[in-house]
Every structure is written in C-alpha cells, then in structure tokens.
Design a protein around this motif. Sequence first.
Motif, PDB file in Angstrom:
ATOM      1  N   MET A   1       0.844  -1.182   0.000  1.00 48.06           N
ATOM      2  CA  MET A   1       0.000   0.000   0.000  1.00 48.06           C
ATOM      3  C   MET A   1       0.884   1.238   0.000  1.00 48.06           C
ATOM      4  O   MET A   1       1.941   1.267   0.608  1.00 48.06           O
ATOM      5  CB  MET A   1      -0.910  -0.051   1.220  1.00 48.06           C
ATOM      6  CG  MET A   1      -1.887   1.031   1.283  1.00 48.06           C
ATOM      7  SD  MET A   1      -3.174   0.548   2.444  1.00 48.06           S
ATOM      8  CE  MET A   1      -4.187   1.931   2.299  1.00 48.06           C
ATOM      9  N   ASN A   2       0.454   2.305  -0.656  1.00 47.72           N
ATOM     10  CA  ASN A   2       1.255   3.514  -0.781  1.00 47.72           C
ATOM     11  C   ASN A   2       1.169   4.436   0.417  1.00 47.72           C
ATOM     12  O   ASN A   2       1.950   5.360   0.536  1.00 47.72           O
ATOM     13  CB  ASN A   2       0.822   4.296  -2.022  1.00 47.72           C
ATOM     14  CG  ASN A   2       1.192   3.572  -3.291  1.00 47.72           C
ATOM     15  OD1 ASN A   2       2.103   2.757  -3.297  1.00 47.72           O
ATOM     16  ND2 ASN A   2       0.480   3.860  -4.365  1.00 47.72           N
ATOM     17  N   ALA A   3       0.216   4.229   1.279  1.00 47.39           N
ATOM     18  CA  ALA A   3       0.022   5.127   2.417  1.00 47.39           C
ATOM     19  C   ALA A   3       1.211   5.031   3.376  1.00 47.39           C
ATOM     20  O   ALA A   3       1.712   3.946   3.645  1.00 47.39           O
ATOM     21  CB  ALA A   3      -1.264   4.786   3.152  1.00 47.39           C
ATOM     22  N   PRO A  66      -2.604  14.557  -0.897  1.00 46.43           N
ATOM     23  CA  PRO A  66      -3.117  13.970   0.354  1.00 46.43           C
ATOM     24  C   PRO A  66      -2.160  13.014   1.060  1.00 46.43           C
ATOM     25  O   PRO A  66      -2.292  12.790   2.255  1.00 46.43           O
ATOM     26  CB  PRO A  66      -4.394  13.238  -0.076  1.00 46.43           C
ATOM     27  CG  PRO A  66      -4.363  13.166  -1.547  1.00 46.43           C
ATOM     28  CD  PRO A  66      -3.432  14.209  -2.045  1.00 46.43           C
ATOM     29  N   LEU A  67      -1.190  12.455   0.349  1.00 48.54           N
ATOM     30  CA  LEU A  67      -0.236  11.557   1.001  1.00 48.54           C
ATOM     31  C   LEU A  67       0.940  12.297   1.631  1.00 48.54           C
ATOM     32  O   LEU A  67       1.720  11.702   2.363  1.00 48.54           O
ATOM     33  CB  LEU A  67       0.286  10.519   0.002  1.00 48.54           C
ATOM     34  CG  LEU A  67      -0.731   9.486  -0.470  1.00 48.54           C
ATOM     35  CD1 LEU A  67      -0.086   8.528  -1.451  1.00 48.54           C
ATOM     36  CD2 LEU A  67      -1.344   8.740   0.690  1.00 48.54           C
ATOM     37  N   ASN A  68       1.072  13.585   1.353  1.00 44.43           N
ATOM     38  CA  ASN A  68       2.119  14.389   1.972  1.00 44.43           C
ATOM     39  C   ASN A  68       1.503  15.209   3.099  1.00 44.43           C
ATOM     40  O   ASN A  68       0.685  16.086   2.842  1.00 44.43           O
ATOM     41  CB  ASN A  68       2.766  15.324   0.942  1.00 44.43           C
ATOM     42  CG  ASN A  68       3.459  14.550  -0.160  1.00 44.43           C
ATOM     43  OD1 ASN A  68       3.923  13.432   0.060  1.00 44.43           O
ATOM     44  ND2 ASN A  68       3.524  15.137  -1.329  1.00 44.43           N
ATOM     45  N   PRO A  69       1.900  14.937   4.338  1.00 45.85           N
ATOM     46  CA  PRO A  69       1.244  15.593   5.484  1.00 45.85           C
ATOM     47  C   PRO A  69       1.722  17.018   5.727  1.00 45.85           C
ATOM     48  O   PRO A  69       2.426  17.303   6.689  1.00 45.85           O
ATOM     49  CB  PRO A  69       1.590  14.674   6.650  1.00 45.85           C
ATOM     50  CG  PRO A  69       2.917  14.093   6.264  1.00 45.85           C
ATOM     51  CD  PRO A  69       2.890  13.956   4.778  1.00 45.85           C
ATOM     52  N   HIS A  70       1.374  17.928   4.834  1.00 48.68           N
ATOM     53  CA  HIS A  70       1.644  19.340   5.050  1.00 48.68           C
ATOM     54  C   HIS A  70       0.674  20.150   4.202  1.00 48.68           C
ATOM     55  O   HIS A  70       0.010  19.619   3.317  1.00 48.68           O
ATOM     56  CB  HIS A  70       3.098  19.698   4.693  1.00 48.68           C
ATOM     57  CG  HIS A  70       3.402  19.679   3.230  1.00 48.68           C
ATOM     58  ND1 HIS A  70       3.741  18.533   2.561  1.00 48.68           N
ATOM     59  CD2 HIS A  70       3.405  20.660   2.310  1.00 48.68           C
ATOM     60  CE1 HIS A  70       3.950  18.817   1.285  1.00 48.68           C
ATOM     61  NE2 HIS A  70       3.749  20.112   1.101  1.00 48.68           N
ATOM     62  N   PHE A  71       0.582  21.429   4.540  1.00 54.00           N
ATOM     63  CA  PHE A  71      -0.218  22.338   3.724  1.00 54.00           C
ATOM     64  C   PHE A  71       0.516  23.657   3.577  1.00 54.00           C
ATOM     65  O   PHE A  71       1.426  23.978   4.347  1.00 54.00           O
ATOM     66  CB  PHE A  71      -1.633  22.528   4.286  1.00 54.00           C
ATOM     67  CG  PHE A  71      -1.709  23.238   5.603  1.00 54.00           C
ATOM     68  CD1 PHE A  71      -1.820  24.611   5.670  1.00 54.00           C
ATOM     69  CD2 PHE A  71      -1.703  22.524   6.792  1.00 54.00           C
ATOM     70  CE1 PHE A  71      -1.900  25.270   6.885  1.00 54.00           C
ATOM     71  CE2 PHE A  71      -1.785  23.166   8.006  1.00 54.00           C
ATOM     72  CZ  PHE A  71      -1.884  24.545   8.058  1.00 54.00           C
ATOM     73  N   LEU A  72       0.133  24.403   2.543  1.00 58.29           N
ATOM     74  CA  LEU A  72       0.711  25.710   2.275  1.00 58.29           C
ATOM     75  C   LEU A  72      -0.326  26.773   2.593  1.00 58.29           C
ATOM     76  O   LEU A  72      -1.456  26.708   2.120  1.00 58.29           O
ATOM     77  CB  LEU A  72       1.132  25.810   0.808  1.00 58.29           C
ATOM     78  CG  LEU A  72       2.146  24.770   0.338  1.00 58.29           C
ATOM     79  CD1 LEU A  72       2.357  24.882  -1.163  1.00 58.29           C
ATOM     80  CD2 LEU A  72       3.454  24.917   1.075  1.00 58.29           C
ATOM     81  N   LEU A  73       0.067  27.743   3.398  1.00 52.61           N
ATOM     82  CA  LEU A  73      -0.818  28.827   3.810  1.00 52.61           C
ATOM     83  C   LEU A  73      -0.272  30.125   3.235  1.00 52.61           C
ATOM     84  O   LEU A  73       0.874  30.489   3.485  1.00 52.61           O
ATOM     85  CB  LEU A  73      -0.865  28.898   5.335  1.00 52.61           C
ATOM     86  CG  LEU A  73      -1.725  29.980   5.966  1.00 52.61           C
ATOM     87  CD1 LEU A  73      -3.200  29.673   5.736  1.00 52.61           C
ATOM     88  CD2 LEU A  73      -1.437  30.056   7.456  1.00 52.61           C
TER      89      LEU A  73
END
Length: 149
Positions: A1-3, A66-73
Amino acid sequence: MNAPNRYELFVLDDGEKALEATEDTKIPNAATFKIVKQDHTLGNMLRAQLLSDPSVLFAGYKVPHPLNPHFLLKVQTDGSIPPATALENACTRLITTINTLEGRFKREFSFKDVDAGAAGPTVNLGVPDDPYGGGGATAWGAQRDYLDF
C-alpha cells in the motif's frame, strides 16, 4: 500500500521544522508558510482566523497532495503588520478560542454528570421518558420505538 505509516503523519523527523516561511517577491506584503505534519483541520481554522483580522487582505491554504502531510498557507496583509505577525496573532486567538471551547465543554459535561444523579422527566406511567424507546414500558408502549409515530 502507498500510504505512509500512521505515525509519520504527525511526528516530526529529526531536524524537521514544523513551519517554513517564504516571502513572496511578486505580491507586496505576502508570504507563504509551509506547515508540516498538519492537514485541512488546522489549515481551515487558521485561514478563518486570519480572515477575521482587518489587516489581512488574503488568506488561503492548499494541501498539495493527500499523502504528503503538510499544507501551504498564503497570507497577504495591508502593510500595517507583516504576514508572520498576522499568523502569530491568528494562532494566539485560535488557541484562546479552543481553550474557551474546552472549558465550556468540560463545564457542560460536568453538569451532565450532576443531572444524571437526579430523577429525569417522567411520563404518565411513572417511567423516565426515553425518546429512543429503550426503557421498557413507556408512554408509547413496550412494542414501539422512536421511529413509530
């Protein structure tokens, strides 16, 4: 699985920074913040807090994958305060709001424990009123539940 493994989504690696700031050179008074090991939950709350600040002109976030646990603000201000200060103020207000909500929740939950010891509302049969019909003989009768109108 890729997760990825579950712990990789919220535990910082050695030397990994939780926040990276990049000043935007094309837009005045703007910056992009990369917030690591977080997702839509924090991104949306920070965006809402930033937009409640009158000195913030724009605030938005995106999750690149969605598999990379970050976001850009992305934050742009009117120039009265820098974007980093606006983000810091928003975080402070958000922490205050969450602490207030936690206090109210704990207070209401403690009232529930006190009310559980007291007798609840009764119906004609002298049995506590159970809106879900699970208390044996109720005003609706033993054969009916809350879906029977």
